[in-house]
Every structure is written in C-alpha cells, then in structure tokens.
Design a protein around this motif. Structure first.
Motif, PDB file in Angstrom:
ATOM      1  N   ASP A  29      38.041  41.191  45.334  1.00 47.05           N
ATOM      2  CA  ASP A  29      36.671  41.543  45.716  1.00 47.05           C
ATOM      3  C   ASP A  29      35.713  40.389  45.440  1.00 47.05           C
ATOM      4  N   LEU A  30      35.864  39.759  44.288  1.00 46.41           N
ATOM      5  CA  LEU A  30      34.984  38.640  43.932  1.00 46.41           C
ATOM      6  C   LEU A  30      35.199  37.441  44.853  1.00 46.41           C
ATOM      7  N   ALA A  31      36.449  37.158  45.202  1.00 48.15           N
ATOM      8  CA  ALA A  31      36.773  35.973  46.001  1.00 48.15           C
ATOM      9  C   ALA A  31      36.334  36.108  47.449  1.00 48.15           C
ATOM     10  N   GLU A  32      36.292  37.339  47.947  1.00 48.05           N
ATOM     11  CA  GLU A  32      35.924  37.531  49.346  1.00 48.05           C
ATOM     12  C   GLU A  32      34.483  37.083  49.569  1.00 48.05           C
ATOM     13  N   GLY A  33      34.296  36.227  50.532  1.00 50.51           N
ATOM     14  CA  GLY A  33      32.965  35.734  50.843  1.00 50.51           C
ATOM     15  C   GLY A  33      32.596  34.443  50.127  1.00 50.51           C
ATOM     16  N   LEU A  34      33.398  34.012  49.166  1.00 58.03           N
ATOM     17  CA  LEU A  34      33.138  32.750  48.491  1.00 58.03           C
ATOM     18  C   LEU A  34      33.738  31.605  49.296  1.00 58.03           C
ATOM     19  N   ASP A  35      33.208  30.389  49.109  1.00 54.78           N
ATOM     20  CA  ASP A  35      33.857  29.244  49.732  1.00 54.78           C
ATOM     21  C   ASP A  35      35.192  29.014  49.031  1.00 54.78           C
ATOM     22  N   LEU A  36      36.049  28.218  49.650  1.00 52.24           N
ATOM     23  CA  LEU A  36      37.412  28.034  49.141  1.00 52.24           C
ATOM     24  C   LEU A  36      37.454  27.572  47.688  1.00 52.24           C
ATOM     25  N   PRO A  37      36.706  26.544  47.294  1.00 51.24           N
ATOM     26  CA  PRO A  37      36.801  26.118  45.896  1.00 51.24           C
ATOM     27  C   PRO A  37      36.449  27.230  44.904  1.00 51.24           C
ATOM     28  N   ALA A  38      35.369  27.943  45.167  1.00 54.91           N
ATOM     29  CA  ALA A  38      34.969  29.026  44.254  1.00 54.91           C
ATOM     30  C   ALA A  38      35.981  30.166  44.282  1.00 54.91           C
ATOM     31  N   ALA A  39      36.512  30.476  45.467  1.00 51.58           N
ATOM     32  CA  ALA A  39      37.523  31.537  45.560  1.00 51.58           C
ATOM     33  C   ALA A  39      38.758  31.172  44.749  1.00 51.58           C
ATOM     34  N   LEU A  40      39.160  29.896  44.768  1.00 52.34           N
ATOM     35  CA  LEU A  40      40.340  29.484  44.002  1.00 52.34           C
ATOM     36  C   LEU A  40      40.121  29.604  42.497  1.00 52.34           C
ATOM     37  N   VAL A  41      38.901  29.411  42.035  1.00 55.31           N
ATOM     38  CA  VAL A  41      38.627  29.601  40.608  1.00 55.31           C
ATOM     39  C   VAL A  41      39.015  31.023  40.205  1.00 55.31           C
ATOM     40  N   VAL A  42      38.594  31.984  40.997  1.00 49.71           N
ATOM     41  CA  VAL A  42      38.863  33.393  40.700  1.00 49.71           C
ATOM     42  C   VAL A  42      40.331  33.728  40.925  1.00 49.71           C
ATOM     43  N   LEU A  43      40.882  33.302  42.052  1.00 50.71           N
ATOM     44  CA  LEU A  43      42.251  33.687  42.416  1.00 50.71           C
ATOM     45  C   LEU A  43      43.311  32.992  41.564  1.00 50.71           C
ATOM     46  N   ASP A  44      43.084  31.735  41.199  1.00 44.68           N
ATOM     47  CA  ASP A  44      44.031  31.061  40.306  1.00 44.68           C
ATOM     48  C   ASP A  44      44.105  31.790  38.966  1.00 44.68           C
ATOM     49  N   ALA A  45      42.951  32.169  38.438  1.00 45.99           N
ATOM     50  CA  ALA A  45      42.930  32.887  37.155  1.00 45.99           C
ATOM     51  C   ALA A  45      43.622  34.240  37.282  1.00 45.99           C
ATOM     52  N   ALA A  46      43.398  34.931  38.388  1.00 46.20           N
ATOM     53  CA  ALA A  46      44.050  36.227  38.594  1.00 46.20           C
ATOM     54  C   ALA A  46      45.569  36.056  38.722  1.00 46.20           C
ATOM     55  N   ALA A  47      45.994  35.046  39.474  1.00 47.47           N
ATOM     56  CA  ALA A  47      47.435  34.789  39.633  1.00 47.47           C
ATOM     57  C   ALA A  47      48.066  34.422  38.292  1.00 47.47           C
ATOM     58  N   ARG A  48      47.345  33.655  37.487  1.00 49.03           N
ATOM     59  CA  ARG A  48      47.849  33.298  36.149  1.00 49.03           C
ATOM     60  C   ARG A  48      48.006  34.547  35.292  1.00 49.03           C
ATOM     61  N   GLY A  49      47.015  35.417  35.339  1.00 53.22           N
ATOM     62  CA  GLY A  49      47.095  36.668  34.589  1.00 53.22           C
ATOM     63  C   GLY A  49      48.269  37.527  35.036  1.00 53.22           C
ATOM     64  N   LEU A  50      48.507  37.582  36.341  1.00 53.99           N
ATOM     65  CA  LEU A  50      49.646  38.354  36.847  1.00 53.99           C
ATOM     66  C   LEU A  50      50.962  37.757  36.372  1.00 53.99           C
ATOM     67  N   CYS A  51      51.106  36.435  36.472  1.00 56.65           N
ATOM     68  CA  CYS A  51      52.344  35.790  36.001  1.00 56.65           C
ATOM     69  C   CYS A  51      52.566  36.072  34.519  1.00 56.65           C
ATOM     70  N   THR A  52      51.497  36.061  33.748  1.00 55.99           N
ATOM     71  CA  THR A  52      51.611  36.347  32.317  1.00 55.99           C
ATOM     72  C   THR A  52      52.171  37.742  32.094  1.00 55.99           C
ATOM     73  N   ARG A  53      51.762  38.688  32.931  1.00 56.05           N
ATOM     74  CA  ARG A  53      52.235  40.070  32.780  1.00 56.05           C
ATOM     75  C   ARG A  53      53.668  40.269  33.286  1.00 56.05           C
ATOM     76  N   PHE A  54      54.159  39.362  34.121  1.00 51.19           N
ATOM     77  CA  PHE A  54      55.500  39.507  34.686  1.00 51.19           C
ATOM     78  C   PHE A  54      56.604  39.163  33.688  1.00 51.19           C
ATOM     79  N   VAL A  55      56.269  38.485  32.599  1.00 50.26           N
ATOM     80  CA  VAL A  55      57.285  38.044  31.632  1.00 50.26           C
ATOM     81  C   VAL A  55      56.878  38.484  30.225  1.00 50.26           C
ATOM     82  N   ALA A  56      57.871  38.609  29.361  1.00 52.20           N
ATOM     83  CA  ALA A  56      57.595  39.066  27.997  1.00 52.20           C
ATOM     84  C   ALA A  56      56.851  38.017  27.180  1.00 52.20           C
ATOM     85  N   SER A  57      57.267  36.776  27.302  1.00 54.47           N
ATOM     86  CA  SER A  57      56.684  35.691  26.516  1.00 54.47           C
ATOM     87  C   SER A  57      56.474  34.492  27.440  1.00 54.47           C
ATOM     88  N   PRO A  58      55.289  34.353  28.030  1.00 59.15           N
ATOM     89  CA  PRO A  58      55.092  33.312  29.045  1.00 59.15           C
ATOM     90  C   PRO A  58      55.269  31.895  28.505  1.00 59.15           C
TER      91      PRO A  58
END
Length: 176
Positions: free
Chosen positions: A4-33
């Motif tokens: 929701d936050l990334a929608e409507g942002l320019d690419l650089p700003a959207a990547l700030v949000v989406l990279d952090a979200a993807a990092r958080g998801l990867c952290t949750r996919f493994v027991a000890s990142p």
C-alpha cells in the motif's frame, strides 16, 4: 502495508519500502537468518511472490514492477534509493552484497559490477562513528583496489539530496 505504501511512489522510494518488506519476509522464512539468506534465490523469489500476491489482491498492478526489483539483501534505505535511481538512469544492474574474496577474508560490497571490476559503496555516518571502523574500511578498500577493483563512493545524504550527481559519478566510473 508495504505494498500500500509503495503504490504511487516513484521507483527509488518504492524500493526503500519494498526492500525492507522483502528483508522482513526472508527473516521470517528461516529460523536463524544469515547473510546468505537475503541473497538465496528461492527465498528472494518467495518474498517477491508474497508481495505480488498482496498487490494483485488489492488491484495494485502498478507496484508489480518495483516488486520485481526488490532485493532483501540491500541493507539500508540509501542503498535502495541508489538502486532505484540507477535503474531509472539505465545504468547496468549491479550485484548487491555479492561476495568478493581476498587474502584478508570475504567482503560484501553494497554494489558490484563484476564485469567492470567496479565496487560501489553507499556510506552513512553511523558506520564510521568509531575511528577503528573507518581505518578498517580504508584497509578493506585498499585490498579490493590491490585486486584490481575500482571503488566509487557516495554518501546516503547525497543520494537523498542530489541523486543526479551520484548517478553521474557512478556512470563515469562505469565508463558511460
């Protein structure tokens, strides 16, 4: 929320949000990142798929392109902003946090254009608040230069305030 936050942002700003979200998801996919989990193609793709599913459920198709460029291994908002500006400028795509082996150990530069033997480092003040960290960084850079790599640097505030100047600096270092 990230989609929701990334929608409507320019690419650089959207990547700030989406990279952090993807990092958080990867952290949750493994027991000890570990560092390697954030570059594991299977985990990266799973994180992107999760973000895409949310975007499609909410009819957020405009954010699908930035999601496809999200990289959980980028370690700071300034790195994400940089990657977005480089993408918009048409610069060659770098590897992010890719291992470079030296006699003193393995280093993981922020940006690596391996075929151009160029390393890009996006620096922030926190990283060098200790003088020992600053000296260690200078030693690391010299080891990389001794291996034949050129190094181009920019500060986090530069990519935020003057992205065109940073893009120009990196483009020149890439020989463009």
């Amino acid at each position: 929320t990230a989609v929701d936050l990334a929608e409507g942002l320019d690419l650089p700003a959207a990547l700030v949000v989406l990279d952090a979200a993807a990092r958080g998801l990867c952290t949750r996919f493994v027991a000890s990142p570990r560092r390697s989990d954030y570059t594991n193609p299977r985990l990266v793709e799973a994180a992107r798929r999760r973000l895409e599913d949310v975007a499609l459920t909410r009819r957020g198709r405009a954010v699908l392109e930035p999601i496809s460029l999200a990289e959980p291994c980028r370690e700071s908002p300034a790195e994400s902003l940089s990657a977005g500006h480089f993408q918009l400028a048409g610069l060659p795509v770098a590897e992010f946090q890719a291992p470079v082996h030296t006699a003193a150990g393995t280093f993981f530069p922020d940006f690596l254009w391996r075929e151009r033997r160029l390393i890009g480092e996006c620096d922030g003040a926190v990283k060098y608040s200790d003088s020992r960290a600053w000296v260690a960084e200078k030693q690391r850079e010299q080891l990389l230069r001794d291996l034949g790599y050129d190094v181009v640097r920019w500060l986090g505030f530069e990519i935020m305030r003057s992205p065109a100047a940073v893009v120009d600096r990196v483009a020149r270092a890439l020989g463009m």
